[in-house]
Scaffold this motif. Structure first.
Motif, PDB file in Angstrom:
ATOM      1  N   PHE A  66     -52.775  91.169 -12.281  1.00 33.64           N
ATOM      2  CA  PHE A  66     -52.258  90.677 -13.559  1.00 33.64           C
ATOM      3  C   PHE A  66     -53.088  91.203 -14.726  1.00 33.64           C
ATOM      4  O   PHE A  66     -52.559  91.620 -15.748  1.00 33.64           O
ATOM      5  CB  PHE A  66     -52.227  89.143 -13.582  1.00 33.64           C
ATOM      6  CG  PHE A  66     -51.447  88.605 -14.731  1.00 33.64           C
ATOM      7  CD1 PHE A  66     -50.078  88.435 -14.629  1.00 33.64           C
ATOM      8  CD2 PHE A  66     -52.062  88.275 -15.931  1.00 33.64           C
ATOM      9  CE1 PHE A  66     -49.338  87.951 -15.690  1.00 33.64           C
ATOM     10  CE2 PHE A  66     -51.340  87.789 -17.004  1.00 33.64           C
ATOM     11  CZ  PHE A  66     -49.963  87.629 -16.880  1.00 33.64           C
ATOM     12  N   PRO A 104     -53.199  95.871 -14.135  1.00 36.55           N
ATOM     13  CA  PRO A 104     -52.190  96.385 -13.207  1.00 36.55           C
ATOM     14  C   PRO A 104     -52.325  97.875 -12.921  1.00 36.55           C
ATOM     15  O   PRO A 104     -52.100  98.306 -11.786  1.00 36.55           O
ATOM     16  CB  PRO A 104     -50.867  96.049 -13.886  1.00 36.55           C
ATOM     17  CG  PRO A 104     -51.205  95.858 -15.319  1.00 36.55           C
ATOM     18  CD  PRO A 104     -52.601  95.332 -15.352  1.00 36.55           C
ATOM     19  N   ARG A 120     -47.479  92.887 -12.568  1.00 36.91           N
ATOM     20  CA  ARG A 120     -47.790  91.548 -13.096  1.00 36.91           C
ATOM     21  C   ARG A 120     -46.864  90.490 -12.505  1.00 36.91           C
ATOM     22  O   ARG A 120     -47.284  89.358 -12.249  1.00 36.91           O
ATOM     23  CB  ARG A 120     -47.722  91.557 -14.615  1.00 36.91           C
ATOM     24  CG  ARG A 120     -48.919  92.229 -15.246  1.00 36.91           C
ATOM     25  CD  ARG A 120     -48.987  91.999 -16.752  1.00 36.91           C
ATOM     26  NE  ARG A 120     -50.243  92.510 -17.257  1.00 36.91           N
ATOM     27  CZ  ARG A 120     -50.362  93.651 -17.949  1.00 36.91           C
ATOM     28  NH1 ARG A 120     -49.297  94.381 -18.225  1.00 36.91           N
ATOM     29  NH2 ARG A 120     -51.550  94.047 -18.367  1.00 36.91           N
TER      30      ARG A 120
END
Length: 131
Positions: free
Chosen positions: A32, A35, A57
């Motif tokens: 997240f 990435p 994400r």
């Protein structure tokens, strides 16, 4: 080697499930927050790719929720989270196999191998819970 009781086996499987849950949270958080770095480390390309990063994400959110859900739950809740994780991991295994011809071998082997391992552990957990 002495045969282990069902309770001892359940404890070992649950310990592995807890470790996998922490791994889900860690990988999800990394994916997240960074990435592109995570994708590069997994062999899924380099450079800017906003679409890939968005999908990473979304994957990350799923992993964080599956891991955290398992970790914060008690026994009956963990049974549910284990089943949900098993379905996700089995589908990831199928997706990995379907993508084997269009992705680098290193990426397919790593991602699909992790999915197969998670599916096996989830299967063991669900089987133990059903006994």
């Amino acid at each position: 080697m002495a045969k282990q009781s069902a309770a001892e086996q359940r404890d070992r499987i649950d310990d592995l499930m807890i470790q996998m849950a922490w791994s889900r949270v860690a990988l999800g958080t990394a994916s997240f927050l960074a990435p592109a770095v995570t994708a590069r480390l997994l062999g899924l390309g380099q450079g800017a790719d906003p679409g890939r990063d968005q999908l990473a994400r979304m994957f990350a959110a799923r992993e964080i929720v599956l891991g955290a859900g398992y970790l914060i739950s008690k026994e009956s809740g963990r049974r549910t989270w284990a089943r949900l994780g098993l379905v996700v991991d089995a589908l990831d295994t199928v997706a990995g196999l379907k993508g084997r011809s269009s992705l680098p071998f290193r990426a397919v082997a790593g991602i699909t191998g992790a999915a197969v391992g998670a599916t096996a552990l989830g299967t063991a957990k669900v089987a133990k819970d059903l006994r």
